[in-house]
Design an enzyme around this catalytic site. Structure first.
Site, short mmCIF file in Angstrom:
data_model
loop_
_atom_site.label_atom_id
_atom_site.label_comp_id
_atom_site.label_asym_id
_atom_site.label_seq_id
_atom_site.Cartn_x
_atom_site.Cartn_y
_atom_site.Cartn_z
N MET A 1 -33.88 36.93 37.03
CA MET A 1 -34.18 36.62 36.05
C MET A 1 -32.98 35.31 36.19
SD MET A 1 -36.31 37.73 34.09
CE MET A 1 -37.53 38.87 34.48
N CYS A 2 -33.33 34.31 35.44
CA CYS A 2 -32.92 32.32 35.68
C CYS A 2 -31.93 33.12 35.37
CB CYS A 2 -33.66 31.99 35.11
SG CYS A 2 -35.22 32.01 35.20
#
Ligand code: GLN
Length: 252
Positions: A1-2
């Site tokens: 996930m960013c």
């Protein structure tokens, strides 16, 4: 996930002091993140940095890993700003890898970023998307969940909501339409930071001069980073030298 971060303060700091120089900077989080809940191991599908200049936000985005961009690493040491939003991206499976899909997204004097995923994309969001004007859909930054979330936030702002209400409303409607979504949203407008923690990590710290930084992961181990509880909305406004920043964390 960013991973993402935002900063706002009374005095200019270099982009590098937030994005590339700290021991656990966003640059380090692009290849060695510490808290990637929900999958992904690196954030190598691009990055973006938006900073407030004398008149407007400037945006530097690439669809390459941050660590490969020597020119950005050099530029970051020479540019100062009082407000910044930055992100490194790990594209959700099935979503495009392109510069336009990299946060932050910019519109109307604001920047937006999203860490996470909308479950059941895109079908789960069809009804919510249908509430938007056709032109908003035709001009989405990219065919991604994050770009649609930003369009939904902007529609609420256009209808007169303040940023915190707009963000909280979009989170509530998205969780109803797509349960289990991970929705860490982040908006910077140069005067405040509004961020949510929904099934993803988020922390903040303040500085003696009244500045405040919000980040997916603390940028270092020593500066009193405060974790934001899951299911929260954070609103942070800078203070001054004799005036601490105002940070409120409330339940969504
Ligand atoms: N789903 C978003 C995208 O693909 C955000 C990804 C993430 O947080 N890893 O851009």
């Amino acid at each position: 996930m960013c991973r993402h971060l935002a900063h706002v303060g009374p005095t200019p700091v270099t982009l590098a002091s937030l994005v590339t120089e700290p021991e656990h900077s966003l640059l380090v989080q692009s290849y060695a993140p510490a808290d990637m809940r929900g999958g992904g191991t690196v954030n190598a599908d691009g990055f973006g940095v938006g900073w407030l200049g004398p008149a407007d936000w400037h945006l530097y985005r690439r669809d390459d890993p941050m660590w490969t961009d020597a020119s950005f690493l050099d530029l970051a040491r020479g540019v100062g700003t009082t407000a910044l939003v930055a992100a490194v991206r790990s594209a959700t499976v099935g979503m495009p890898v392109s510069t336009a899909a990299c946060a932050p997204f910019r519109a109307d004097g604001r920047l937006f970023s999203h860490n996470g995923v909308v479950r059941g994309w895109p079908h789960s969001m069809a009804d919510l998307a249908a509430t938007l004007p056709a032109l908003d859909l035709l001009t989405l930054d990219a065919a991604t969940d994050s770009a649609l979330l930003w369009a939904l936030v902007r529609a609420r702002l256009a209808a007169g909501k303040d940023v915190a209400d707009a963000v909280a409303g979009v989170v509530a409607e998205t969780l109803a339409a797509a349960p289990g979504s991970r929705l860490n949203l982040l908006v910077g407008d140069g005067e405040q930071i509004v961020a949510t923690a929904v099934d993803h990590a988020l922390s903040y710290r303040t500085y003696p001069d009244g500045a405040v930084t919000v980040a997916s992961e603390p940028l270092d181990l020593h500066h009193g980073w405060v974790p934001v509880p899951d299911g929260s909305l954070l609103v942070a406004r800078p203070g001054g030298v004799h005036d601490p920043p105002a940070v409120t964390v409330s339940a969504l």
